[in-house]
Each structure stands twice: as C-alpha cells, then as structure tokens.
Write a protein that holds these residues in place. Structure first.
Motif, PDB file in Angstrom:
ATOM      1  N   PHE B 149      44.668   4.428  70.098  1.00  0.00           N
ATOM      2  CA  PHE B 149      44.682   5.213  68.247  1.00  0.00           C
ATOM      3  C   PHE B 149      44.568   5.664  67.586  1.00  0.00           C
ATOM      4  N   TYR B 151      44.369   8.203  64.242  1.00  0.00           N
ATOM      5  CA  TYR B 151      43.728   8.564  62.572  1.00  0.00           C
ATOM      6  C   TYR B 151      44.264   9.796  61.916  1.00  0.00           C
ATOM      7  N   TYR B 188      38.213   1.012  65.653  1.00  0.00           N
ATOM      8  CA  TYR B 188      38.881   0.756  67.331  1.00  0.00           C
ATOM      9  C   TYR B 188      39.277  -1.333  66.984  1.00  0.00           C
ATOM     10  N   SER B 190      39.132  -2.939  64.327  1.00  0.00           N
ATOM     11  CA  SER B 190      39.152  -3.521  63.026  1.00  0.00           C
ATOM     12  C   SER B 190      40.410  -2.437  62.830  1.00  0.00           C
ATOM     13  N   GLU B 191      40.311  -1.466  62.836  1.00  0.00           N
ATOM     14  CA  GLU B 191      41.793  -0.295  62.139  1.00  0.00           C
ATOM     15  C   GLU B 191      42.153   0.900  63.314  1.00  0.00           C
ATOM     16  N   ARG B 193      44.863   2.511  63.786  1.00  0.00           N
ATOM     17  CA  ARG B 193      45.299   3.181  62.892  1.00  0.00           C
ATOM     18  C   ARG B 193      45.720   3.242  61.277  1.00  0.00           C
ATOM     19  N   ILE B 194      45.577   4.583  61.282  1.00  0.00           N
ATOM     20  CA  ILE B 194      44.758   4.938  59.389  1.00  0.00           C
ATOM     21  C   ILE B 194      45.511   6.352  59.447  1.00  0.00           C
ATOM     22  N   CYS B 198      41.777   6.288  52.337  1.00  0.00           N
ATOM     23  CA  CYS B 198      41.446   4.677  51.956  1.00  0.00           C
ATOM     24  C   CYS B 198      40.012   5.175  52.143  1.00  0.00           C
ATOM     25  N   THR B 200      38.369   3.999  53.794  1.00  0.00           N
ATOM     26  CA  THR B 200      37.986   3.581  55.531  1.00  0.00           C
ATOM     27  C   THR B 200      37.984   4.937  56.175  1.00  0.00           C
TER      28      THR B 200
END
Lengths: 347, 213
Positions: B149, B151, B188, B190-191, B193-194, B198, B200
C-alpha cells in the motif's frame, strides 16, 4: 568649413541617439516595468535581482548539467531566437530523444504570469524548474543528483558561494538563481508597443491596422493586451489527440468541467514561436488563424467565447490578422545578447 | 528593586519550562517502529516502511510558537527520530496545543523552498504545485495475501484540502499518535494506492487527525 559642419551634424545626431538609446538600455537594468503594464505577480522581495545572480541563473539555464546525462539544458527546448520556445518539434523532446506530451511554450514576461504550464499545475516561478529537471521525458534527473553535480563542481561551488554566501548549494539556491534569469525575460518592445507608445515615425500599415481591429473584435477577450493573455484556461476547439490523451486542466483540478482546457498563451513573438497549441498541432500561424476562422459551434466546444461568438473571417481578413500578429514580434528581445548563451566554465 | 525583579523572574520561571513538543507514534502502548509487523486483529497485519507528515501553525495557549508562519512548519519523519521533536522557546506548563495537520493553501503555494519546503525531501508535488501532507507506505497481509500500500495524501483546494486542525492537552507529555487506530482505518482492499487529492484521501487525513492525543 560650413559644409563640413553641415555634413557632420546628422552623423553627430545619429551618434547621440545611439548613445542615448544605449544608455536607456542599460538603465532598464535586469528587469523593467513597461509603462501602463500591470504590477508583476512575482515576489521580487523574496529573490532580489542582482547582476551576479542573474548571470549564474543564465549559466545554469544554458548548462546541460541539469539533465541526468548532461545532454539537455533548459535552452534545448527554450531557444532565445524563437522566443524561448522549441521550434520544429510539435512535442518537445528531452534526454535520449524521449518525446513528451506537450509543446514547450515560449518564455517571456514571466514576472506577470500567475500560473505556469499548459495546465496551470505550477504556481510559482521559483519552483517551476523542478518539473523539467525531474520529468523522465525531459531532463530525467533528480534534485539530489543535480545538487550533487553542482556541489561537486568547483566552478559552481565558487559561483554560488559568491552570490549566495553558501558553502553548500541547496534546492532554493538553484531555483532562485534560475528564476533570476527567467523572470528577467521582458518582451515589450515590438512594433505594436512602439505604435501604442506613439513613437515617432512608427505606424501600422493599412493591413496591420485592419488586422488590429479584427484582433480587438475577435481575439482580445482571451489574448488581452498588454500581455496578450488573461492567463485563464479555455478550450480552443482542436479536440483531443487520442494518442496523447491529454485532458489539460482537468488533470490538475479533477473536475470534468475543466476537460480539454489549456492555458491561454501569450501572442507576443507568436510569429517566432511555432509550432502552435499545447500539442504543437499547427505548424504555421496561418493554420491557427484558419482553425479559429472556420471553427463552428457544432464541434462540441466548451469555451463560451467560441460557442457564443464564432469567429468568421474571409481569406483577406485572415491575412490582415496575420499581419497584425507579426507586429507583436520583438526582435530586440529575440536577439538581445543579455539573454544569450553564457557559461561560467569559460570565464 | 533588584529583589522585586528577582521575584518577578522567579514567578515566571516557575510557570515556564524550556520545552519541546514531542510526537510519539505508538501501537497499543508500545513505541511504533518502522519495518516491524503489527497485528490488526485476526489474520491481518501491516508493516510500515515510510511514514512522514507535515505539522504547521503550532500554537500554545492560542499563541503561535513563531512569528513567521514559514518557521512554523515541520516535517515529521518516523525514520528520523529527531524530526519528531519540535523545538520551541519557553512554553507554559500544562499547555494546550493546537496545530494544523498539514499545511493550508498559502503555505502550499508560497514558493518557499527552504527547510521543510525543500522538494528534495520527497514531499513536493511538482506536477500540481503543493505538498504531500502525509506519506505512508508499506505492506499488509490480509487473510494470507500480501498487499503493498502507498498513500500520498495531499491537496489544499476545497473540498479535498488535507489540512485539519488538531487540539491536544498534554502539558509536558509527548503527543501520542495512535498508529493502531490509524492503520486499522486505511482502505487497503478498496484503494491500496492513492497519489492525488480526492475524497478518500481527505477522509484518510481526517481519520489521521483523530489519532493525536
């Protein structure tokens, strides 16, 4: 004797004019504020201009040391003689012939520019060089690598120490030095400017005058004098190139309403800064004029300027407009040695 | 007169301490460490390899700890323990602190490239001027499946601005960062990497802001 005096007098006058003109050049200094222009947006207090810092910035601008393999400099894509744009290439290329997604814009009057890049993603001139330095298709380097190279160079170490009084070159020293040069690129001495200033003996031709009237009617809303841009973002109707998939401003704001909007470029020195549009789609200025002159509201435009007020110009009017646009060329700027190649290494 | 001055100085000295503001990431009452695996319950566990974030506009009892807002910005990096301490001048005992987790729009766009603003620190977003306000990356094992992951939480424009006001009453104690609570809140599955502002990302930052006490 009398006839000699008479023959020398015009020569004397010419010499005086040249001297005065030259003095005027010098008095303008590194940066100058043309009369009746708005206040610059650049924060000069945070980076006061000095001759030494300007020269250091100029040397860096022309030095490929900023690219990872020392092959590409800022000037590779921003050539003075073409208004610091990248001619002959629709899309600018960087190290190892890698091709980017956009046409390098001309550099001038950056002190008045509140946002940078075609999508407005960069808000500060001081930080702008981070983008080309680190972009893999441009200079492909990193600040860490560039600073290590500069700190390892006795020439640059000495120069930075002299002007910034630092033993260690850091990011902000590099960025400020580059900005000293780029913020000084003032272009305000075209034929248009001279006509507007009512300089003696300078007039538009009939064709230029007709073109000026057409410009004011159809173009001035976005390409507003004296900067010939409002710095806003508009859709110009050329549509998406599927291969590039460049949605412009939307990539910055994440808002669908900003899809295909790009920053309005200045038209100063436009005759020299071909090709045109963010993707260099048009090679010639007449092609751009033809595009706008034949643009209909049926192309799904998002720009209200075109959908509400389509531009309809016949062939002669297009030629008139072209003649006017050529009056925005500032050859003093384009060929001014103050902005020409400079290297510390040859000093 | 001299005695009077000494009394005044003694009075103030007894209410002031030479202090620092210490941030301590903890995981269920233990000091949190990078690269160590932590159980989130059941078969789920995570390992964090990068964890750094900005704090700005630190105020003590309603007063800024610095006159210049640019001097009141700090990048806290779990990989550099010294960065977790914010030096201040004398502050009052039993102080209430407030700070901004992240930076506001003016700090994001000021163009000041020194100290915590140096793009060299890996928090500057060149493509869209501004700074990553919180960077956390690592791996998770969820039901036996390894999930990396990453972020990069940032942005300063409405409605996704990553800048939250946080208030703590710690006196001279370190400010605890509850990593258990924060790590349990990350999306972890659903998303994982961000990398852009946005909703989220904004939510992650808001959750992070509730982990200081």
């Amino acid at each position: 004797m009398f006839s000699l005096k008479k023959s020398i007098l015009p020569l004397f006058v010419v010499i005086c004019v040249l001297l005065l003109s030259s003095a005027w050049e010098d008095e303008r200094g590194l940066f100058y504020q043309p009369a009746h222009w708005p206040k610059p947006t650049y924060d000069f207090k945070n980076n006061p201009l000095t001759d030494e810092k300007f020269l250091l910035g100029k040397a860096l601008f022309y030095d490929p040391v900023l690219s990872v393999d020392s092959t590409v400099s800022c000037a590779s894509c921003h050539l003075q003689y073409t208004a610091f744009a990248h001619v002959d290439h629709a899309l600018s290329h960087g190290i190892q012939s890698r091709v980017g997604k956009r046409n390098a814009p001309g550099l001038m009057n950056l002190a008045w520019m509140p946002v940078f890049h075609w999508d407005g993603g960069v808000l500060n001139l001081n930080a702008q060089p981070v983008n080309p330095i680190t972009h893999p298709d441009e200079m492909g380097s990193s600040l860490k690598v560039v600073l290590a190279k500069l700190n390892g160079s006795p020439v640059y170490q000495k120069a930075f120490k002299e002007v910034f009084e630092t033993e260690k070159i850091e990011t902000h020293h590099l960025m400020k030095a580059l900005a000293q040069f780029t913020v000084s690129l003032v272009s305000a001495n075209s034929k248009y400017d001279k006509v507007m200033r009512k300089e003696k003996g300078i007039h538009f031709t009939e064709q230029e005058e007709a073109g000026h009237r057409l410009f004011q009617k159809h173009c001035n809303e976005c390409h507003k004098a004296p900067l010939f841009t409002t710095h806003e973002f508009k859709a110009n109707g050329i549509g998406l190139d599927p291969a590039l998939a460049d949605f412009g401003r939307m990539s910055i704001t994440q808002k669908s309403k900003d899809s295909l909007l790009f920053k309005i470029p200045t038209l100063r020195n436009i005759a020299y800064s071909f090709p045109y549009m963010h993707d260099g789609r048009f090679a010639k200025l007449k092609d751009v004029i033809q595009h706008y002159a034949t643009l209909s509201a049926s192309k799904g435009l998002k720009s209200k300027e075109f959908s509400k007020r389509p531009i309809a110009l016949n062939d002669n009017q297009q030629k008139d407009l072209l003649a006017f646009l050529k009056t925005l060329s500032d050859t003093e700027f384009l060929f001014n040695k103050k902005y020409s190649f400079y290297s510390l290494k040859s000093k | 007169m001299g005695d009077f001055l000494r009394c005044v100085l003694f009075f103030f000295a007894s209410n002031l301490v030479v202090a620092q503001i210490q941030f301590t990431p903890t995981f269920l009452r233990s000091d949190f460490q990078l690269d160590q695996w932590y159980s989130l319950g059941g078969d789920d566990s995570v390992q964090v390899t990068t964890f750094k974030f900005y704090v700005s506009n630190v105020q003590c009892q309603g007063r800024s700890i610095s006159v210049n807002p640019l001097d009141n910005v700090f990048l806290l990096d779990a990989a550099d323990s010294s960065s977790l301490t914010i030096p201040t001048s004398r502050i009052e005992k039993e102080a209430d602190f407030t700070f901004h987790l992240g930076m506001d729009s003016s700090l994001n766009t000021c163009g000041f490239l020194e100290g915590p603003f140096d793009p060299l620190l890996g928090m500057y977003w060149a493509w869209n001027t501004g700074y990553i306000q919180l960077k956390i990356a690592g791996s998770g094992r969820f039901g036996g499946v390894l999930v990396p992951f990453e972020y990069h939480i940032g942005g300063y424009q409405h409605p996704n601005a990553a800048c939250e006001k946080v208030g703590v009453e710690v006196g001279n104690e370190p400010i605890q960062i509850d990593m258990h609570r924060f790590l349990k809140s990350l999306p972890y599955a659903s998303e994982p990497r961000i990398m852009h502002p946005c909703p989220t990302a904004k939510r992650i930052h808001q959750n992070f802001a509730t982990c200081f006490h």
